[in-house]
Motif scaffolding. Structure first.
Motif, PDB file in Angstrom:
ATOM      1  N   GLU A   1       8.307  -5.523   2.234  1.00 48.43           N
ATOM      2  CA  GLU A   1       8.128  -4.087   2.028  1.00 48.43           C
ATOM      3  C   GLU A   1       8.843  -3.283   3.111  1.00 48.43           C
ATOM      4  OE1 GLU A   1       3.948  -3.453   1.816  1.00 48.43           O
ATOM      5  OE2 GLU A   1       3.784  -4.119  -0.257  1.00 48.43           O
ATOM      6  N   PHE A   2       8.764  -3.732   4.358  1.00 52.14           N
ATOM      7  CA  PHE A   2       9.462  -3.018   5.426  1.00 52.14           C
ATOM      8  C   PHE A   2      10.972  -3.118   5.255  1.00 52.14           C
ATOM      9  CE2 PHE A   2       5.622  -2.743   8.125  1.00 52.14           C
ATOM     10  CZ  PHE A   2       5.803  -1.447   8.607  1.00 52.14           C
TER      11      PHE A   2
ATOM     12  N   THR B   1       3.451   7.202   5.738  1.00 50.11           N
ATOM     13  CA  THR B   1       4.509   6.273   5.325  1.00 50.11           C
ATOM     14  C   THR B   1       3.927   4.911   4.975  1.00 50.11           C
ATOM     15  OG1 THR B   1       6.086   7.406   6.786  1.00 50.11           O
ATOM     16  CG2 THR B   1       6.678   5.193   6.020  1.00 50.11           C
ATOM     17  N   THR B   2       3.053   4.386   5.848  1.00 55.24           N
ATOM     18  CA  THR B   2       2.473   3.066   5.585  1.00 55.24           C
ATOM     19  C   THR B   2       1.560   3.070   4.369  1.00 55.24           C
ATOM     20  OG1 THR B   2       0.674   3.547   7.151  1.00 55.24           O
ATOM     21  CG2 THR B   2       2.604   2.390   8.002  1.00 55.24           C
ATOM     22  N   SER B   3       1.023   4.247   4.016  1.00 48.88           N
ATOM     23  CA  SER B   3       0.183   4.333   2.826  1.00 48.88           C
ATOM     24  C   SER B   3       0.985   4.202   1.543  1.00 48.88           C
ATOM     25  CB  SER B   3      -0.582   5.674   2.808  1.00 48.88           C
ATOM     26  OG  SER B   3      -1.455   5.776   3.909  1.00 48.88           O
TER      27      SER B   3
ATOM     28  N   VAL C   1       4.599  -8.042   3.820  1.00 49.76           N
ATOM     29  CA  VAL C   1       4.855  -6.915   4.723  1.00 49.76           C
ATOM     30  C   VAL C   1       6.323  -6.882   5.129  1.00 49.76           C
ATOM     31  CG1 VAL C   1       4.321  -5.958   7.000  1.00 49.76           C
ATOM     32  CG2 VAL C   1       2.490  -6.844   5.568  1.00 49.76           C
TER      33      VAL C   1
ATOM     34  N   LEU D   1       3.948   2.159   1.300  1.00 44.95           N
ATOM     35  CA  LEU D   1       4.901   1.052   1.351  1.00 44.95           C
ATOM     36  C   LEU D   1       5.082   0.443  -0.038  1.00 44.95           C
ATOM     37  CD1 LEU D   1       4.016  -0.874   4.642  1.00 44.95           C
ATOM     38  CD2 LEU D   1       6.079   0.429   4.143  1.00 44.95           C
TER      39      LEU D   1
END
Length: 362
Positions: free
Chosen positions: A106-107, A265-267, A103, A269
């Motif tokens: 990815e961020f 957006t999170t879908s 995570v 990443l």
């Protein structure tokens, strides 16, 4: 004016103040019961058209029509609840399998892409989180208290649910219960006016709440289509939440739009920001704005204007005034309260020109 008269007037004033204070204290103490009655009244107003349809068109007995209406209402809320169960389960599974390192990576990649695209200095959220001592806010001692609070809240929820359904049943079964209960506060000579006003308010608010349900359904369908087209995870649940948030005028659609964009957006990443994420967010935002325009210029004027018989400008100003006075809660209750005020004014203040002008459609 002698001293006896003055003392009597002071005593009456003190008695009135004490009486009002005791009444407010009593209402404060039974606020949960008043909340149950309010929810039951809303359910009865929303279900009343269906009860009348079952009685008049399908020749149902009154009690059977009420029971069918309540069962359909319970089924509707249960369906909404069950819609979220697999989503919550899925999210719990994802959280249990989550990798903090992945995570973070990815961020970091997403923020770097955004920084390069918008030509701004890179902000490393991961470093900010690491620099913040998050664990100082966590206290393992509160876990038992949270568990106890959960179970007590769960029990209170079922007590409240049973109370609301029980009250709703009798409000739907005997529509005169509420009128007769409130009639004790009216003067003898004003009882006919009071009954006419209450009947009119009940009819208008029944149509209004039915209109709200129709608005939520229309928005839910449109949001679902939009989110499914662009592959947003849990599109149905997200669409339902956004449609329900839309019930809060002005503020609700804004929160709903922010939520949709964040989840979109999170879908995605791990994908390229400039070539994938940004175009998709742009299309979703355009679609969301188009749906809001449809709702503002077609749904709301047609549904609410016809249901409460008020001009769209009246509704707009009423929402602004109630919102300024009472905040978000005022935004939600603005239209029902304004409608009730108009009906009461027509019955008791019809000699005034402004009242005649505002209530000519009622």
């Amino acid at each position: 004016m002698n001293s006896k008269t003055i003392a009597y007037g002071i005593l009456r004033a003190i008695t009135a103040v004490v009486g009002v204070a005791l009444l407010l204290w009593f209402l404060f103490k039974i606020q949960s019961i008043l909340l149950y009655i309010t929810f039951a009244a809303v359910i009865s107003l929303m279900g009343r058209p269906l009860v009348l349809f079952l009685k008049k068109k399908l020749k149902f007995h009154n009690t059977l029509a009420v029971m069918v209406t309540l069962l359909l209402t319970i089924g509707l809320f249960l369906s909404i609840f069950l819609l979220f169960v697999p989503i919550i389960s899925e999210q719990g599974q994802l959280i249990s399998e989550i990798s903090i390192n992945e995570v973070s990576t990815e961020f970091t990649v997403l923020i770097e892409d955004m920084s390069d695209f918008f030509k701004i200095n890179e902000v490393n959220i991961v470093e900010i989180i690491q620099q913040t001592d998050v664990m100082q806010f966590l206290d393992l001692k509160i876990i038992p208290n949270l568990i106890n609070s959960f179970f007590s809240g769960f029990g209170a929820f079922f007590i409240g649910l049973f109370s609301v359904l029980f009250i709703s049943f009798f409000l739907l079964k005997d529509s005169l219960i509420l009128e007769n209960s409130l009639l004790v506060f009216a003067k003898k000579e004003d009882e006919n006016k009071f009954m006419r006003a209450f009947t009119k308010i009940k009819d208008l608010l029944s149509r209004y709440f039915a209109g709200l349900l129709l608005q939520v359904i229309i928005l839910f369908v449109l949001y679902t289509i939009l989110l499914l087209i662009f592959g947003v995870h849990n599109a149905i649940a997200v669409a339902l939440i956004a449609a329900i948030l839309n019930l809060i005028p002005y503020v609700g659609p804004l929160f709903g739009g922010i939520m949709v964009l964040i989840l979109a957006t999170t879908s995605n990443l791990g994908l390229d920001f400039s070539s994938v994420i940004l175009p998709k967010l742009t299309y979703i935002l355009i679609g969301y704005i188009c749906i809001q325009l449809i709702d503002n210029f077609l749904n709301q004027p047609l549904i609410f204007g016809n249901s409460v018989k008020s001009h769209p400008l009246e509704i707009f100003l009423a929402i602004l005034i109630f919102g300024a006075l009472f905040g978000i809660g005022g935004l939600i209750v603005a239209v029902p309260f304004y409608t009730a005020i108009k009906v009461i004014a027509k019955e008791f203040l019809s000699e005034y020109k402004i009242v005649k002008q505002l209530t000519k459609e009622l």
